[in-house]
Design a protein around this motif. Structure first.
Motif, PDB file in Angstrom:
ATOM      1  N   THR A   1       0.834  -1.206   0.000  1.00 11.96           N
ATOM      2  CA  THR A   1       0.000   0.000   0.000  1.00 11.96           C
ATOM      3  C   THR A   1       0.869   1.257   0.000  1.00 11.96           C
ATOM      4  O   THR A   1       0.395   2.339  -0.345  1.00 11.96           O
ATOM      5  CB  THR A   1      -0.919   0.037   1.234  1.00 11.96           C
ATOM      6  N   SER A   2       2.138   1.106   0.394  1.00 18.50           N
ATOM      7  CA  SER A   2       3.040   2.255   0.440  1.00 18.50           C
ATOM      8  C   SER A   2       4.450   1.825   0.062  1.00 18.50           C
ATOM      9  O   SER A   2       4.944   0.804   0.546  1.00 18.50           O
ATOM     10  CB  SER A   2       3.034   2.868   1.847  1.00 18.50           C
ATOM     11  N   ILE A   3       5.098   2.610  -0.800  1.00 17.27           N
ATOM     12  CA  ILE A   3       6.485   2.354  -1.178  1.00 17.27           C
ATOM     13  C   ILE A   3       7.233   3.681  -1.211  1.00 17.27           C
ATOM     14  O   ILE A   3       6.723   4.691  -1.693  1.00 17.27           O
ATOM     15  CB  ILE A   3       6.576   1.637  -2.548  1.00 17.27           C
ATOM     16  N   ASN A   4       8.439   3.688  -0.666  1.00 15.11           N
ATOM     17  CA  ASN A   4       9.262   4.900  -0.610  1.00 15.11           C
ATOM     18  C   ASN A   4      10.665   4.552  -1.110  1.00 15.11           C
ATOM     19  O   ASN A   4      11.374   3.764  -0.476  1.00 15.11           O
ATOM     20  CB  ASN A   4       9.326   5.437   0.818  1.00 15.11           C
ATOM     21  N   LEU A   5      11.047   5.153  -2.250  1.00 10.35           N
ATOM     22  CA  LEU A   5      12.364   4.906  -2.848  1.00 10.35           C
ATOM     23  C   LEU A   5      13.154   6.203  -3.011  1.00 10.35           C
ATOM     24  O   LEU A   5      14.108   6.260  -3.808  1.00 10.35           O
ATOM     25  CB  LEU A   5      12.194   4.224  -4.216  1.00 10.35           C
ATOM     26  N   TYR A   6      12.791   7.229  -2.263  1.00 14.22           N
ATOM     27  CA  TYR A   6      13.515   8.495  -2.336  1.00 14.22           C
ATOM     28  C   TYR A   6      15.015   8.293  -2.098  1.00 14.22           C
ATOM     29  O   TYR A   6      15.431   7.346  -1.407  1.00 14.22           O
ATOM     30  CB  TYR A   6      13.007   9.470  -1.271  1.00 14.22           C
ATOM     31  N   ASP A   7      15.800   9.237  -2.604  1.00 14.40           N
ATOM     32  CA  ASP A   7      17.242   9.316  -2.339  1.00 14.40           C
ATOM     33  C   ASP A   7      18.000   8.068  -2.781  1.00 14.40           C
ATOM     34  O   ASP A   7      18.829   7.525  -2.037  1.00 14.40           O
ATOM     35  CB  ASP A   7      17.510   9.595  -0.855  1.00 14.40           C
ATOM     36  N   ASN A   8      17.676   7.603  -3.984  1.00 10.49           N
ATOM     37  CA  ASN A   8      18.447   6.546  -4.642  1.00 10.49           C
ATOM     38  C   ASN A   8      18.771   7.037  -6.054  1.00 10.49           C
ATOM     39  O   ASN A   8      17.965   7.733  -6.680  1.00 10.49           O
ATOM     40  CB  ASN A   8      17.654   5.238  -4.682  1.00 10.49           C
ATOM     41  N   ASP A   9      19.946   6.684  -6.528  1.00  7.82           N
ATOM     42  CA  ASP A   9      20.458   7.225  -7.795  1.00  7.82           C
ATOM     43  C   ASP A   9      20.046   6.328  -8.962  1.00  7.82           C
ATOM     44  O   ASP A   9      20.791   5.430  -9.369  1.00  7.82           O
ATOM     45  CB  ASP A   9      21.987   7.335  -7.702  1.00  7.82           C
ATOM     46  N   ILE A  10      18.851   6.591  -9.506  1.00  3.71           N
ATOM     47  CA  ILE A  10      18.276   5.718 -10.530  1.00  3.71           C
ATOM     48  C   ILE A  10      17.954   6.544 -11.778  1.00  3.71           C
ATOM     49  O   ILE A  10      17.405   7.645 -11.679  1.00  3.71           O
ATOM     50  CB  ILE A  10      17.005   5.027  -9.996  1.00  3.71           C
ATOM     51  N   SER A  11      18.281   6.002 -12.929  1.00  4.18           N
ATOM     52  CA  SER A  11      18.082   6.729 -14.182  1.00  4.18           C
ATOM     53  C   SER A  11      16.630   6.668 -14.641  1.00  4.18           C
ATOM     54  O   SER A  11      15.829   5.859 -14.169  1.00  4.18           O
ATOM     55  CB  SER A  11      18.986   6.160 -15.277  1.00  4.18           C
ATOM     56  N   GLU A  12      16.316   7.521 -15.631  1.00  2.11           N
ATOM     57  CA  GLU A  12      14.951   7.566 -16.164  1.00  2.11           C
ATOM     58  C   GLU A  12      14.547   6.228 -16.784  1.00  2.11           C
ATOM     59  O   GLU A  12      13.427   5.746 -16.563  1.00  2.11           O
ATOM     60  CB  GLU A  12      14.824   8.682 -17.204  1.00  2.11           C
ATOM     61  N   ASN A  13      15.432   5.614 -17.555  1.00  2.00           N
ATOM     62  CA  ASN A  13      15.099   4.356 -18.229  1.00  2.00           C
ATOM     63  C   ASN A  13      14.770   3.248 -17.237  1.00  2.00           C
ATOM     64  O   ASN A  13      13.814   2.481 -17.442  1.00  2.00           O
ATOM     65  CB  ASN A  13      16.255   3.924 -19.136  1.00  2.00           C
ATOM     66  N   VAL A  14      15.555   3.161 -16.175  1.00  2.00           N
ATOM     67  CA  VAL A  14      15.330   2.108 -15.171  1.00  2.00           C
ATOM     68  C   VAL A  14      14.025   2.370 -14.417  1.00  2.00           C
ATOM     69  O   VAL A  14      13.251   1.434 -14.155  1.00  2.00           O
ATOM     70  CB  VAL A  14      16.528   2.014 -14.203  1.00  2.00           C
ATOM     71  N   LEU A  15      13.767   3.617 -14.076  1.00  2.00           N
ATOM     72  CA  LEU A  15      12.505   3.954 -13.400  1.00  2.00           C
ATOM     73  C   LEU A  15      11.314   3.663 -14.296  1.00  2.00           C
ATOM     74  O   LEU A  15      10.298   3.101 -13.854  1.00  2.00           O
ATOM     75  CB  LEU A  15      12.498   5.432 -13.006  1.00  2.00           C
ATOM     76  N   GLU A  16      11.432   4.017 -15.570  1.00  3.22           N
ATOM     77  CA  GLU A  16      10.336   3.783 -16.507  1.00  3.22           C
ATOM     78  C   GLU A  16      10.056   2.291 -16.649  1.00  3.22           C
ATOM     79  O   GLU A  16       8.892   1.860 -16.690  1.00  3.22           O
ATOM     80  CB  GLU A  16      10.690   4.384 -17.867  1.00  3.22           C
ATOM     81  N   ASN A  17      11.118   1.494 -16.704  1.00  5.04           N
ATOM     82  CA  ASN A  17      10.957   0.043 -16.820  1.00  5.04           C
ATOM     83  C   ASN A  17      10.231  -0.521 -15.597  1.00  5.04           C
ATOM     84  O   ASN A  17       9.352  -1.381 -15.718  1.00  5.04           O
ATOM     85  CB  ASN A  17      12.331  -0.612 -16.969  1.00  5.04           C
ATOM     86  N   PHE A  18      10.599  -0.010 -14.424  1.00  3.30           N
ATOM     87  CA  PHE A  18       9.940  -0.460 -13.202  1.00  3.30           C
ATOM     88  C   PHE A  18       8.458  -0.073 -13.206  1.00  3.30           C
ATOM     89  O   PHE A  18       7.580  -0.910 -12.944  1.00  3.30           O
ATOM     90  CB  PHE A  18      10.635   0.146 -11.982  1.00  3.30           C
ATOM     91  N   LEU A  19       8.153   1.195 -13.475  1.00  5.35           N
ATOM     92  CA  LEU A  19       6.769   1.668 -13.463  1.00  5.35           C
ATOM     93  C   LEU A  19       5.912   0.917 -14.476  1.00  5.35           C
ATOM     94  O   LEU A  19       4.735   0.627 -14.217  1.00  5.35           O
ATOM     95  CB  LEU A  19       6.725   3.167 -13.737  1.00  5.35           C
ATOM     96  N   HIS A  20       6.512   0.583 -15.606  1.00  3.62           N
ATOM     97  CA  HIS A  20       5.779  -0.147 -16.652  1.00  3.62           C
ATOM     98  C   HIS A  20       5.375  -1.543 -16.184  1.00  3.62           C
ATOM     99  O   HIS A  20       4.392  -2.111 -16.683  1.00  3.62           O
ATOM    100  CB  HIS A  20       6.653  -0.238 -17.909  1.00  3.62           C
ATOM    101  N   ARG A  21       6.098  -2.078 -15.201  1.00  2.00           N
ATOM    102  CA  ARG A  21       5.853  -3.450 -14.740  1.00  2.00           C
ATOM    103  C   ARG A  21       5.093  -3.495 -13.410  1.00  2.00           C
ATOM    104  O   ARG A  21       5.056  -4.527 -12.748  1.00  2.00           O
ATOM    105  CB  ARG A  21       7.182  -4.193 -14.611  1.00  2.00           C
ATOM    106  N   THR A  22       4.488  -2.376 -13.021  1.00  2.00           N
ATOM    107  CA  THR A  22       3.764  -2.335 -11.729  1.00  2.00           C
ATOM    108  C   THR A  22       2.259  -2.533 -11.882  1.00  2.00           C
ATOM    109  O   THR A  22       1.487  -2.153 -10.994  1.00  2.00           O
ATOM    110  CB  THR A  22       4.023  -0.997 -11.011  1.00  2.00           C
ATOM    111  N   THR A  23       1.850  -3.153 -12.955  1.00  2.00           N
ATOM    112  CA  THR A  23       0.417  -3.362 -13.204  1.00  2.00           C
ATOM    113  C   THR A  23      -0.272  -4.049 -12.032  1.00  2.00           C
ATOM    114  O   THR A  23      -1.408  -3.707 -11.659  1.00  2.00           O
ATOM    115  CB  THR A  23       0.214  -4.216 -14.474  1.00  2.00           C
ATOM    116  N   ASN A  24       0.405  -5.009 -11.416  1.00  2.25           N
ATOM    117  CA  ASN A  24      -0.209  -5.783 -10.335  1.00  2.25           C
ATOM    118  C   ASN A  24      -0.130  -5.098  -8.966  1.00  2.25           C
ATOM    119  O   ASN A  24      -0.657  -5.622  -7.986  1.00  2.25           O
ATOM    120  CB  ASN A  24       0.456  -7.162 -10.241  1.00  2.25           C
TER     121      ASN A  24
END
Length: 479
Positions: A380-403
């Motif tokens: 119900t809650s996720i916090n990933l602030y203050d991690n050095d992640i690129s746009e492509n990697v974030l986009e890939n993760f968000l694209h796979r969060t359907t469930n």
């Protein structure tokens, strides 16, 4: 908001308290249902005399002070204790009712409580028992001690609570007549002797929450272990800010073992928080192995973990009911996070909140964790602030969060491309990339509360924020 006018009964109660009509001679004849509202009114008018009389003749087994009035002032608090004192000394108990508990805890402890708690059971027994049995019952119950509940805090020697000081002195003199019970106990930077003297007459089996905050060095912390071992019903334990060097003497090593072994005795522990504790490094394997009860919440923050510690998470221990995991401020930069990935897979079916803020992960770490993160379908809650992640990697993760449809709060780091060489935010790029990521997420699923945040500003310590409604918050330096 228009308040309803006072009823005739309300006006009668106010008049009765204001004119101090209630006396010892007529209190025993007062209708029992009138006691709670009169108690509230006497507190509102700060009428200590009436409060004392009401307590002396309280007609119910329990007096829930914290439910009836919010934070009584010193005079009212003293009047309540004086009333209890008179009740303890009285040989004749009015109304065939014995006061069993006085509870000063605040209203949140009594959310579903009936003020007249226990009112039927006693009267029913008296009405149906033969006279001889009634006398015998009173003889037995008179030997039972009154339980007085009050949360205690020893956080500082500089700012002592007058209410608590009065209560402790009062209770210590009456140890043979009552049990002082505490569900929530806080211990801070105070002398060990001061706290241990109280712990000696406190009933340890009633303590459910314990916070040890800035207690001091290992030696000082270890002195509390014999007392904590007796807290067999402890549900929540917080170890906060224990300082020292990272090289240990033989005595310090023994104290660490003593503290870690304590967890074997806490068979009811459900919530464990370890915050800014320097001796945790290389101790996680033994600590997790000692846990008897399955934890519901595990928070380890601002601690230095080794690769061995991280590996310990995936070992066999009681994590079957874990719903909340927080590793905020635990630096993972130089660690292999595969054990953490495996652990997340094990707890994915139950995990509801995950906080990995300020773990200083990069793309490789996040790619490793990604297969486990998308399996945590109950989050119900996720916090990933203050991690050095690129746009492509974030986009890939968000694209796979359907469930991950249960998410109500999502906090993601702004992509690494929004910073210049000096690690300052480039505002235009921040807005552009965050907007693109937000759109990608909205294409995948319906989101509730989503926010992309930068690292905190060097000057003002505020973040740049991009929220799901398109609102952008700049740090104070830019406003």
């Amino acid at each position: 908001m228009i308040r309803a006018p006072p009823t005739l009964q309300d006006q009668a109660f106010r008049s009765l308290v204001r004119n101090e009509v209630l006396t010892i001679s007529n209190a025993e004849c007062l209708i029992r249902e009138f006691f709670p509202p009169l108690f509230k009114e006497a507190s509102t008018q700060k009428n200590a005399k009436t409060i004392k009389i009401l307590v002396e003749y309280w007609p119910y087994p329990c007096l829930h002070v914290g439910f009836l009035i919010d934070k009584p002032n010193f005079q009212i608090f003293q009047a309540i204790l004086d009333g209890v004192d008179t009740w303890l000394k009285r040989k004749y108990r009015p109304r065939m009712c014995r006061l069993k508990k006085v509870d000063f805890r605040d209203a949140q402890h009594h959310a579903s409580l009936d003020i007249q708690d226990g009112r039927e059971g006693r009267d029913y027994l008296v009405g149906t028992m033969p006279k001889k049995q009634i006398v015998e019952a009173h003889s037995r119950t008179r030997k039972e001690r009154l339980k007085l509940f009050h949360d205690l805090s020893f956080m500082s020697s500089l700012h002592e609570d007058k209410h608590q000081t009065l209560l402790l002195d009062w209770a210590k003199e009456r140890m043979s007549f009552l049990h002082l019970c505490c569900e929530k106990l806080e211990i801070g930077a105070v002398e060990v002797s001061k706290v241990s003297n109280v712990l000696k007459f406190l009933q340890p089996e009633f303590i459910k929450e314990l916070e040890l905050n800035t207690v001091g060095n290992l030696s000082k912390l270890a002195k509390f272990v014999p007392f904590i071992r007796k807290m067999r019903n402890l549900r929540k334990l917080m170890l906060v800010r224990t300082f020292g060097t990272r090289t240990f003497t033989q005595e310090e090593k023994q104290n660490i073992s003593k503290i870690i072994s304590l967890f074997c005795k806490l068979s009811c522990l459900q919530q464990l928080t370890i915050d800014d504790v320097y001796f945790l490094t290389d101790q996680m394997k033994e600590l997790l192995r000692c846990l008897e009860a399955p934890l519901v919440s595990l928070k380890i923050t601002l601690c230095q973990l080794s690769q061995s510690d991280l590996k310990s998470f995936a070992q066999r221990w009681n994590y079957s009911q874990l719903r909340h995991l927080c590793l905020r401020g635990v630096t993972l930069t130089n660690l292999d996070v595969k054990p953490l990935r495996d652990f997340l897979k094990h707890v994915a079916a139950n995990l509801q909140t995950l906080d990995l803020e300020d773990c200083r992960m990069d793309n490789s770490h996040f790619r490793t964790l990604l297969p486990a993160l998308i399996k945590c379908t109950q989050l119900t809650s996720i916090n990933l602030y203050d991690n050095d992640i690129s746009e492509n990697v974030l986009e890939n993760f968000l694209h796979r969060t359907t469930n991950l449809s249960q998410l109500t709060t999502e906090m993601y780091p702004a992509p690494s491309e929004v910073y210049n060489e000096s690690k300052y935010v480039i505002v235009e790029i921040f807005i552009q990339l965050c907007a693109e990521l937000m759109n990608k997420l909205m294409e995948v699923r319906q989101a509730n509360s989503v926010c992309f945040g930068s690292y905190s500003c060097y000057e003002c310590d505020d973040r740049y924020l991009y929220e799901d409604d398109g609102d952008v918050t700049l740090c104070l330096c830019q406003e």
